[in-house]
Design a protein around this motif. Structure first.
Motif, PDB file in Angstrom:
ATOM      1  N   THR A   2       0.993  -1.126   0.156  1.00  0.00           N
ATOM      2  CA  THR A   2       0.205   0.030   0.034  1.00  0.00           C
ATOM      3  C   THR A   2       0.731   1.285   0.032  1.00  0.00           C
ATOM      4  N   GLY A   3       1.928   1.228   0.762  1.00  0.00           N
ATOM      5  CA  GLY A   3       2.787   2.486   0.922  1.00  0.00           C
ATOM      6  C   GLY A   3       3.686   2.635  -0.632  1.00  0.00           C
ATOM      7  N   VAL A   4       3.868   1.588  -1.089  1.00  0.00           N
ATOM      8  CA  VAL A   4       4.508   1.768  -2.467  1.00  0.00           C
ATOM      9  C   VAL A   4       3.401   2.366  -3.365  1.00  0.00           C
ATOM     10  N   SER A   5       2.423   2.018  -3.326  1.00  0.00           N
ATOM     11  CA  SER A   5       1.049   2.324  -4.287  1.00  0.00           C
ATOM     12  C   SER A   5       0.913   3.814  -4.150  1.00  0.00           C
ATOM     13  N   VAL A   6       0.854   4.173  -3.046  1.00  0.00           N
ATOM     14  CA  VAL A   6       0.339   5.581  -2.303  1.00  0.00           C
ATOM     15  C   VAL A   6       1.610   6.432  -2.967  1.00  0.00           C
ATOM     16  N   SER A   7       3.055   6.094  -2.611  1.00  0.00           N
ATOM     17  CA  SER A   7       4.090   6.629  -3.329  1.00  0.00           C
ATOM     18  C   SER A   7       4.132   6.921  -4.945  1.00  0.00           C
ATOM     19  N   GLU A   8       3.653   5.895  -5.334  1.00  0.00           N
ATOM     20  CA  GLU A   8       3.829   5.887  -6.979  1.00  0.00           C
ATOM     21  C   GLU A   8       2.633   7.203  -7.611  1.00  0.00           C
ATOM     22  N   ASP A   9       1.455   7.245  -6.619  1.00  0.00           N
ATOM     23  CA  ASP A   9       0.747   7.954  -7.156  1.00  0.00           C
ATOM     24  C   ASP A   9       1.172   9.374  -6.822  1.00  0.00           C
ATOM     25  N   MET A  10       1.765   9.597  -5.644  1.00  0.00           N
ATOM     26  CA  MET A  10       2.157  11.045  -5.355  1.00  0.00           C
ATOM     27  C   MET A  10       3.488  11.582  -6.213  1.00  0.00           C
ATOM     28  N   LYS A  11       4.114  10.390  -6.804  1.00  0.00           N
ATOM     29  CA  LYS A  11       5.084  10.754  -7.607  1.00  0.00           C
ATOM     30  C   LYS A  11       4.730  10.988  -8.940  1.00  0.00           C
ATOM     31  N   GLY A  12       3.701  10.301  -9.564  1.00  0.00           N
ATOM     32  CA  GLY A  12       3.304  10.229 -10.841  1.00  0.00           C
ATOM     33  C   GLY A  12       2.357  11.516 -11.381  1.00  0.00           C
ATOM     34  N   GLY A  13       1.891  12.101 -10.379  1.00  0.00           N
ATOM     35  CA  GLY A  13       0.987  13.428 -10.615  1.00  0.00           C
ATOM     36  C   GLY A  13      -0.440  13.038 -10.628  1.00  0.00           C
ATOM     37  N   ILE A  14      -0.803  11.935 -10.682  1.00  0.00           N
ATOM     38  CA  ILE A  14      -2.175  11.415 -10.822  1.00  0.00           C
ATOM     39  C   ILE A  14      -3.013  12.289  -9.751  1.00  0.00           C
ATOM     40  N   ILE A  15      -2.489  12.456  -8.568  1.00  0.00           N
ATOM     41  CA  ILE A  15      -3.087  13.136  -7.551  1.00  0.00           C
ATOM     42  C   ILE A  15      -3.844  14.599  -7.874  1.00  0.00           C
ATOM     43  N   ASP A  16      -2.969  15.231  -8.595  1.00  0.00           N
ATOM     44  CA  ASP A  16      -3.554  16.451  -9.252  1.00  0.00           C
ATOM     45  C   ASP A  16      -4.967  16.446  -9.763  1.00  0.00           C
ATOM     46  N   ARG A  17      -4.949  15.344 -10.774  1.00  0.00           N
ATOM     47  CA  ARG A  17      -6.068  14.884 -11.701  1.00  0.00           C
ATOM     48  C   ARG A  17      -7.143  14.646 -10.846  1.00  0.00           C
ATOM     49  N   PHE A  18      -6.988  13.922  -9.870  1.00  0.00           N
ATOM     50  CA  PHE A  18      -8.179  13.309  -8.964  1.00  0.00           C
ATOM     51  C   PHE A  18      -8.733  14.584  -8.209  1.00  0.00           C
ATOM     52  N   ARG A  19      -7.782  15.330  -7.863  1.00  0.00           N
ATOM     53  CA  ARG A  19      -8.223  16.616  -7.122  1.00  0.00           C
ATOM     54  C   ARG A  19      -9.269  17.405  -7.809  1.00  0.00           C
ATOM     55  N   SER A  20      -8.556  17.549  -9.241  1.00  0.00           N
ATOM     56  CA  SER A  20      -9.417  18.300 -10.186  1.00  0.00           C
ATOM     57  C   SER A  20     -10.753  17.844 -10.455  1.00  0.00           C
ATOM     58  N   LEU A  21     -10.887  16.552 -10.092  1.00  0.00           N
ATOM     59  CA  LEU A  21     -12.177  15.945 -10.361  1.00  0.00           C
ATOM     60  C   LEU A  21     -13.284  16.001  -8.938  1.00  0.00           C
ATOM     61  N   ASP A  22     -12.422  16.797  -7.959  1.00  0.00           N
ATOM     62  CA  ASP A  22     -13.161  16.878  -6.670  1.00  0.00           C
ATOM     63  C   ASP A  22     -13.277  15.498  -5.813  1.00  0.00           C
ATOM     64  N   ILE A  23     -12.156  14.751  -5.977  1.00  0.00           N
ATOM     65  CA  ILE A  23     -11.907  13.558  -5.197  1.00  0.00           C
ATOM     66  C   ILE A  23     -11.186  13.651  -4.164  1.00  0.00           C
ATOM     67  N   GLY A  24     -11.686  13.720  -2.925  1.00  0.00           N
ATOM     68  CA  GLY A  24     -10.752  14.069  -1.626  1.00  0.00           C
ATOM     69  C   GLY A  24      -9.606  12.912  -1.379  1.00  0.00           C
ATOM     70  N   GLY A  25      -8.687  13.677  -0.483  1.00  0.00           N
ATOM     71  CA  GLY A  25      -7.655  12.743  -0.211  1.00  0.00           C
ATOM     72  C   GLY A  25      -8.051  11.465   0.470  1.00  0.00           C
TER      73      GLY A  25
END
Length: 251
Positions: free
Chosen positions: A74-97
């Motif tokens: 789980t930690g590796v997957s979360v880190s990959e999301d943070m590094k890959g920039g997908i979080i910004d896309r999710f936040r633009s879709l109004d998906i919370g952390g």
């Protein structure tokens, strides 16, 4: 209309689909505990006196070890999301952390439950014969799910803390190591005296003792409540840490 619950379920489905892209890691997290169980039972079991058949003694510890291996990803997957920039896309879709992280945790729980079934299947094949009541089975499963949830959230916090997936994997190694200095594979009494204190008062020992007693229909006293208290404490710390770290990483 999107809700936090529906977002979390959607993110859980995404997490499970991501697992299919990293099949080797998923298989390793599921098979390595089984291999370790076979090694301990057939290589070392004859030399370890636990007062019962060694396979009967070791299975609860292997289940917890399996949870550690599965949740560490789980930690590796979360880190990959943070590094890959997908979080910004999710936040633009109004998906919370919270929904994003809950999706990773939900996928971890699902994978761990599949791994638990595999471990039980192999354990039955090599002679494990539990005598738990239906209530005992439910209680043991509840404790296991509580532990998986707690350490999965802790792994998610580690993934937010780490700057690379490799670093996240290193941080979560502690989760995989914790069952060894416990009653998972040998009785605590057989360990060196300087290790007794830690082995008896760390999170997984009461959890393993509770599951062992419940699966074998033996008295467990207040040990399950101690195990739940540990799980609740870990979960509370992990939720607070992951929330603070997510806000810090995405501000």
């Amino acid at each position: 209309m999107s809700t936090p619950v529906s977002d979390a379920l959607t993110m859980t489905g995404r997490g499970l689909r991501l697992g299919r892209r990293n099949v080797d890691a998923v298989i390793t997290s599921m098979m390595l505990p089984i291999i370790l169980m076979l090694v301990f039972v057939y290589f070392f079991g004859g030399a370890i006196d636990t007062g019962t058949r060694y396979v009967t003694y070791v299975v609860p510890g292997v289940l917890i070890l399996c949870s550690g291996f599965g949740s560490a990803g789980t930690g590796v997957s979360v880190s990959e999301d943070m590094k890959g920039g997908i979080i910004d896309r999710f936040r633009s879709l109004d998906i919370g952390g919270t929904a994003i992280l809950a999706g990773h945790v939900g996928a971890s729980i699902a994978r761990n439950l599949v791994a638990t079934v595999l471990v039980f299947g192999v354990a039955f094949a090599i002679g494990f014969r539990p005598s738990a009541t239906p209530l005992g089975w439910l209680a043991a499963l509840g404790l296991l799910v509580a532990f998986i949830t707690a350490i999965s959230w802790l792994a998610a916090a580690a993934g937010l803390l780490a700057r690379t997936p490799e670093a996240a994997g290193g941080i979560t190694f502690f989760m995989m190591f914790l069952p060894y200095p416990s009653s998972a594979f040998v009785p605590v009494e057989t360990m060196p005296s300087w290790l007794h204190g830690f082995a008896e008062h760390q999170p997984v020992t009461p959890l393993i003792e509770s599951m062992r007693g419940l699966l074998l229909d033996q008295p467990v006293g207040n040990t399950p409540w101690i195990a739940l208290a540990w799980c609740a404490g870990i979960l509370a710390v992990a939720l607070a840490a992951s929330g603070a770290l997510f806000r810090h990483r995405t501000k």
